[in-house]
Design an enzyme around this catalytic site. Sequence first.
Site, PDB file in Angstrom:
ATOM      1  N   ASN A  74       0.897   4.180   1.370  1.00  0.00           N
ATOM      2  CA  ASN A  74       1.212   4.935   2.583  1.00  0.00           C
ATOM      3  C   ASN A  74       1.915   4.109   3.649  1.00  0.00           C
ATOM      4  O   ASN A  74       2.102   4.570   4.768  1.00  0.00           O
ATOM      5  CB  ASN A  74      -0.061   5.574   3.156  1.00  0.00           C
ATOM      6  CG  ASN A  74      -1.099   4.542   3.553  1.00  0.00           C
ATOM      7  OD1 ASN A  74      -1.024   3.392   3.156  1.00  0.00           O
ATOM      8  ND2 ASN A  74      -2.080   4.968   4.325  1.00  0.00           N
ATOM      9  N   CYS A  75       2.350   2.911   3.309  1.00  0.00           N
ATOM     10  CA  CYS A  75       3.061   2.035   4.247  1.00  0.00           C
ATOM     11  C   CYS A  75       4.539   2.428   4.301  1.00  0.00           C
ATOM     12  O   CYS A  75       5.220   2.449   3.271  1.00  0.00           O
ATOM     13  CB  CYS A  75       2.907   0.589   3.791  1.00  0.00           C
ATOM     14  SG  CYS A  75       3.978  -0.577   4.650  1.00  0.00           S
ATOM     15  N   ASP A  76       5.030   2.756   5.494  1.00  0.00           N
ATOM     16  CA  ASP A  76       6.437   3.145   5.647  1.00  0.00           C
ATOM     17  C   ASP A  76       7.383   2.044   5.191  1.00  0.00           C
ATOM     18  O   ASP A  76       8.402   2.318   4.546  1.00  0.00           O
ATOM     19  CB  ASP A  76       6.746   3.496   7.107  1.00  0.00           C
ATOM     20  CG  ASP A  76       6.132   4.818   7.523  1.00  0.00           C
ATOM     21  OD1 ASP A  76       5.838   5.652   6.639  1.00  0.00           O
ATOM     22  OD2 ASP A  76       5.942   5.023   8.737  1.00  0.00           O
ATOM     23  N   VAL A 110       0.858  -1.182   0.000  1.00  0.00           N
ATOM     24  CA  VAL A 110       0.000   0.000   0.000  1.00  0.00           C
ATOM     25  C   VAL A 110       0.895   1.233   0.000  1.00  0.00           C
ATOM     26  O   VAL A 110       1.951   1.236   0.637  1.00  0.00           O
ATOM     27  CB  VAL A 110      -1.001   0.004   1.184  1.00  0.00           C
ATOM     28  CG1 VAL A 110      -2.025  -1.103   1.028  1.00  0.00           C
ATOM     29  CG2 VAL A 110      -0.300  -0.128   2.505  1.00  0.00           C
ATOM     30  N   ARG A 147       7.532   1.951   1.462  1.00  0.00           N
ATOM     31  CA  ARG A 147       8.331   3.083   0.957  1.00  0.00           C
ATOM     32  C   ARG A 147       9.825   2.835   1.140  1.00  0.00           C
ATOM     33  O   ARG A 147      10.629   3.143   0.256  1.00  0.00           O
ATOM     34  CB  ARG A 147       7.912   4.377   1.640  1.00  0.00           C
ATOM     35  CG  ARG A 147       6.616   4.937   1.071  1.00  0.00           C
ATOM     36  CD  ARG A 147       6.398   6.360   1.532  1.00  0.00           C
ATOM     37  NE  ARG A 147       6.120   6.375   2.961  1.00  0.00           N
ATOM     38  CZ  ARG A 147       4.988   6.800   3.504  1.00  0.00           C
ATOM     39  NH1 ARG A 147       4.040   7.280   2.735  1.00  0.00           N
ATOM     40  NH2 ARG A 147       4.811   6.773   4.795  1.00  0.00           N
TER      41      ARG A 147
END
Length: 117
Positions: A9-11, A7, A14
Amino acid sequence: MLIMYGVPNCDTCRKAQNWLQRVDQPFTFVDYRVNPVAPDMLSAWAEQLGGFDALLNKASTTWRNLLPNKKTPGSKPEYLMLLKEYPALIKRPALVFPDGRVVLGFKDAQYKKMFSA
């Protein structure tokens, strides 16, 4: 081509994306909330990783908020329904190599070993 499921917005996703970009490793990112992972692919991942429990992110808020009866799927169809209803339960990122091999999560040392960077 290497495919990363996760996803946006998953750190951890990223971090993995940044790592792959730093070493010039091409990949395609697939947001599995928008483009759900097909049941046959989830089944193949589970088989490869030793069962559906290996796919579940039990540290997630989604898992903690599940009703107790949802936390004990007893069959392949029940796991597939759970993951269809709650795709955020799939550990992320999920890297899928062209040969079908899947690796879940991100650790710098693990990626260095996989990509000999």
